[in-house]
Enzyme design. Structure first.
Site, mmCIF file in Angstrom:
data_model
loop_
_atom_site.group_PDB
_atom_site.id
_atom_site.type_symbol
_atom_site.label_atom_id
_atom_site.label_comp_id
_atom_site.label_asym_id
_atom_site.label_seq_id
_atom_site.Cartn_x
_atom_site.Cartn_y
_atom_site.Cartn_z
ATOM 1 N N CYS A 1 -2.396 1.584 5.573
ATOM 2 C CA CYS A 1 -1.547 0.395 5.457
ATOM 3 C C CYS A 1 -2.166 -0.623 4.496
ATOM 4 O O CYS A 1 -3.071 -1.376 4.868
ATOM 5 C CB CYS A 1 -1.329 -0.239 6.828
ATOM 6 S SG CYS A 1 -0.304 -1.711 6.758
ATOM 7 N N CYS B 1 -1.746 -4.264 5.507
ATOM 8 C CA CYS B 1 -2.661 -4.690 6.582
ATOM 9 C C CYS B 1 -4.081 -4.872 6.052
ATOM 10 O O CYS B 1 -4.761 -5.828 6.394
ATOM 11 C CB CYS B 1 -2.739 -3.652 7.705
ATOM 12 S SG CYS B 1 -1.205 -2.881 8.163
ATOM 13 N N ASP B 2 -4.550 -3.936 5.250
ATOM 14 C CA ASP B 2 -5.989 -3.852 4.968
ATOM 15 C C ASP B 2 -6.387 -4.126 3.520
ATOM 16 O O ASP B 2 -7.579 -4.230 3.231
ATOM 17 C CB ASP B 2 -6.506 -2.459 5.376
ATOM 18 C CG ASP B 2 -6.324 -2.215 6.872
ATOM 19 O OD1 ASP B 2 -6.434 -3.194 7.633
ATOM 20 O OD2 ASP B 2 -6.061 -1.071 7.272
#
Ligand code: NDP
Length: 316
Positions: A136, A139-140
């Protein structure tokens, strides 16, 4: 033993399921929620969540899911461990089987079973998951600002995530296993125009390198057989997701990838009293906050549907 009957049965324990539970419980519908095989869902395999509104300092994914659960239980949600192994939506109330043994009758069902990222299946990818390996970028990606990263995949997700990463990191290597991309033309163009994205065609991943964290990726050109090492600190896999919807396929309308179709603007499926929320029906946004919003829709739709059903039964 008589079959248990519940008003609202929620299947799944990610942000969609627990948000549906908070709303249904506060509406006095005494929801029962089955957690499934990965209690807490996909957020339990991420670290910091920095993009969920209301947490100015961020929150660890697993902690966030503990908080979601506590909030749902505070209003009386009955949270249970167990997998829903089959459903029968041929009549009403809906029949749902837990762990292949226990049958429950549900007046309404809210499906929040989520999706799972597909992985390449390499040992090194699994070992370094959460230590530089991620599925992701949204997200990261932030954790790799100014660094070099590799992304695998050539669909719209990979193209979108590569573009997203290119704005944060120093350089993105995009590994495409064939000599063309599946992504839409516009997304391909965006990737090709980004000065810091290098596309490696006909290229597969042999191994993700590193002990405690990712420090490189060994890749192989499938045409020439040439192997080389790309220095990178992040390794993103964007080769698609699989919605966890197999048990519903005999009953619910789905697209060709198995995402449940809902009536636009609602969580309603083709079966009255069955609602689909979160990633099980969303292949575009897939964020905790959008899943939570959709869980809220599921509970409100279920509440309204049950109220109408009760009137209908009284009149009959
Ligand atoms: P897709 O299934 O469309 O693409 C998966 C990609 O991963 C393909 O390029 C595939 O390669 C590649 N791949 C699969 N397995 C491997 C492997 N083992 N090694 C290397 N590469 C691999 O998934 P997406 O998640 O990209 O998209 C899913 C759906 O969601 C699509 O319909 C897409 O259009 C849609 N979507 C739309 C968006 C938008 O409109 N903004 C954003 C994101 C998704 P190959 O091509 O060789 O099979």
């Amino acid at each position: 033993m008589p079959t248990e009957r519940v008003k609202v049965l929620i299947i799944g324990s990610g942000p969609a399921g627990f948000t549906a539970a908070v709303y249904a419980a506060r509406a006095g519908m005494k929801p029962v929620l089955y957690q499934g095989g990965q209690p807490g869902g996909q957020l339990t395999i991420t670290n910091d969540v920095e993009n969920y509104p209301g947490y100015p300092e961020g929150v660890m994914g697993p902690q966030m899911m503990v908080d979601f659960q506590k909030q749902a239980e505070r209003f009386g949600t009955d949270v249970r461990s167990g997998m829903i192994t089959s459903v029968d939506f041929s009549g009403w109330p809906h029949k749902v089987t837990v762990d292949e043994r226990t049958e429950i009758e549900a007046e309404s069902v809210i499906i929040s079973t989520g999706a799972s990222a597909k992985w390449l299946g390499l040992e090194s990818e699994q070992r370094l998951n959460g230590k530089g390996v991620s599925a992701c970028a949204v997200c990261d990606g932030f954790f790799f600002r100014g660094q070099d990263v590799v992304i695998v995949g050539a669909g719209d997700t990979a193209a979108e995530e590569a573009s997203y990463l290119s704005k944060i990191v120093n350089k993105v290597y995009m590994l495409v296993r064939r000599d063309e991309m599946r992504a839409s033309k516009i997304m391909q163009q965006r990737v090709k125009n980004a000065p810091n994205i290098e596309i490696l065609w006909n290229t597969e991943t042999s191994e993700v390198l590193g002990e405690e964290e990712v420090n490189g990726v060994k890749v192989k050109n499938t045409v020439t057989g040439e192997e080389k090492v790309l220095e990178a600190q992040g390794f993103f896999v964007a080769i698609g997701h699989k919605p966890n919807t197999d048990i519903f396929k005999d009953w619910l309308h789905m697209d060709e990838q198995g995402y449940i179709k809902t009536i636009p603007g609602t969580s309603k499926t083709n079966i009255p009293g069955v609602f689909a929320t979160g990633d099980a029906q969303d292949k575009i946004y897939r964020q905790a906050v959008t899943a939570a919003g959709s869980g809220c829709m599921g509970a409100l739709d279920a509440e309204k549907w049950i109220a109408e059903k009760e009137v209908e039964m009284q009149e009959a």
